[in-house]
Design a protein around this motif. Structure first.
Motif, mmCIF file in Angstrom:
data_model
loop_
_atom_site.group_PDB
_atom_site.id
_atom_site.type_symbol
_atom_site.label_atom_id
_atom_site.label_comp_id
_atom_site.label_asym_id
_atom_site.label_seq_id
_atom_site.Cartn_x
_atom_site.Cartn_y
_atom_site.Cartn_z
ATOM 1 N N VAL A 281 0.834 -1.203 0.000
ATOM 2 C CA VAL A 281 0.000 0.000 0.000
ATOM 3 C C VAL A 281 0.867 1.251 0.000
ATOM 4 N N VAL A 282 1.927 1.260 0.814
ATOM 5 C CA VAL A 282 2.805 2.429 0.900
ATOM 6 C C VAL A 282 3.517 2.666 -0.428
ATOM 7 N N ALA A 283 3.992 1.595 -1.061
ATOM 8 C CA ALA A 283 4.707 1.737 -2.333
ATOM 9 C C ALA A 283 3.804 2.323 -3.406
ATOM 10 N N GLY A 284 2.551 1.872 -3.462
ATOM 11 C CA GLY A 284 1.576 2.481 -4.352
ATOM 12 C C GLY A 284 1.745 2.159 -5.822
ATOM 13 N N VAL A 285 2.087 0.918 -6.152
ATOM 14 C CA VAL A 285 2.186 0.522 -7.554
ATOM 15 C C VAL A 285 0.793 0.216 -8.078
ATOM 16 N N ALA A 286 0.479 0.750 -9.265
ATOM 17 C CA ALA A 286 -0.841 0.539 -9.844
ATOM 18 C C ALA A 286 -1.031 -0.921 -10.240
ATOM 19 N N GLU A 287 -2.277 -1.352 -10.228
ATOM 20 C CA GLU A 287 -2.614 -2.702 -10.670
ATOM 21 C C GLU A 287 -3.670 -2.614 -11.767
ATOM 22 N N ALA B 58 6.394 3.474 -14.208
ATOM 23 C CA ALA B 58 5.664 4.685 -13.839
ATOM 24 C C ALA B 58 5.777 4.954 -12.343
ATOM 25 N N MET B 59 5.726 3.888 -11.541
ATOM 26 C CA MET B 59 5.869 4.043 -10.097
ATOM 27 C C MET B 59 7.211 4.669 -9.742
ATOM 28 N N ALA B 60 8.286 4.193 -10.362
ATOM 29 C CA ALA B 60 9.618 4.723 -10.066
ATOM 30 C C ALA B 60 9.698 6.210 -10.397
ATOM 31 N N ASP B 61 9.149 6.602 -11.547
ATOM 32 C CA ASP B 61 9.167 8.016 -11.926
ATOM 33 C C ASP B 61 8.306 8.853 -10.985
ATOM 34 N N THR B 62 7.159 8.309 -10.589
ATOM 35 C CA THR B 62 6.261 9.047 -9.698
ATOM 36 C C THR B 62 6.896 9.274 -8.333
ATOM 37 N N ILE B 63 7.540 8.239 -7.807
ATOM 38 C CA ILE B 63 8.178 8.384 -6.494
ATOM 39 C C ILE B 63 9.309 9.397 -6.559
ATOM 40 N N LEU B 64 10.149 9.303 -7.589
ATOM 41 C CA LEU B 64 11.266 10.239 -7.689
ATOM 42 C C LEU B 64 10.763 11.660 -7.931
#
Length: 213
Positions: free
Chosen positions: A121-127, A136-142
């Motif tokens: 949940v914390v990481a927030g990767v889309a499913e 996309a998750m890596a770019d969003t977090i950075l």
């Protein structure tokens, strides 16, 4: 909790990657580059957080793409793990590793996400989860490190590391009988990822206290 986990570790960190920890080359002796590394990290974070231009954020996120991950390593890979430049290096190195092999990272994440529900949940990767979602998750977090809350970005990548580490452990267990060498490598990588998660979590807490420099 052991002393090594409760106190900042001022040893030379190795370049990190969430899949197989490819050895991106590091920089020079940290004693000679420490001040420059800290000043560069502070300037970059300050510039990103002060700007409201999405193009500035995009350029900062893609810094390793434009300059090469080796150039980023030259700046920060030798910094203490639990410092601002050390934390930035881990964010960029993790993103670089994900970009290199998103399918493999997604497979490890999928194998660990049902066990690590909180971290998921914390990481927030889309499913549904796939290579595109992981990238996309890596770019969003950075991006969030510059546009949002820096400590949240650190904690999200830490959570991602924990999920991937569990996935690697699951793959190691499945490979034990047929491929002992692969199982050993995955187990070692999972342990390294957990240490990375701990370093990022420690850095996030230090940032909130105003002590991450």
């Amino acid at each position: 909790m052991s002393e090594s986990n409760s106190m900042p570790r001022h040893h030379k960190p190795k370049p990190l990657a969430p899949v197989d920890f490819a050895n991106f080359p590091g920089g020079a002796d940290p004693a000679r580059v420490s001040e420059a590394a800290h000043l560069a990290a502070q300037a970059l974070v300050h510039h990103g957080r002060e700007s409201t231009d999405p193009e500035v954020t995009r350029r900062l996120v893609e810094l390793a793409d434009q300059q090469g991950v080796e150039a980023v390593a030259e700046m920060w890979a030798e910094s203490p793990a639990r410092s601002l430049p050390g934390a930035l290096w881990r964010l960029y190195a993790l993103r670089a590793a994900i970009q290199q092999n998103p399918e493999r990272v997604a497979a490890f994440y999928s194998a660990g996400k049902d066990v690590a529900q909180v971290s998921k949940v914390v990481a927030g990767v889309a499913e549904p989860l796939g290579a595109d979602e992981v990238r996309a998750m890596a770019d969003t977090i950075l991006s969030g490190a510059f546009e949002g809350e820096f400590d949240v970005a650190l904690e999200r990548f830490a959570a991602f590391c924990r999920v991937v580490a569990l996935g690697q452990t699951n793959h190691a267990d499945s490979s034990e009988a047929s491929n002992g060498n692969r199982a050993t490598m995955l187990t070692r990588n999972a342990r390294q990822l957990v240490r990375t998660a701990e370093d990022l979590e420690h850095s996030a807490a230090a940032w909130r206290r105003g002590e991450l420099d």
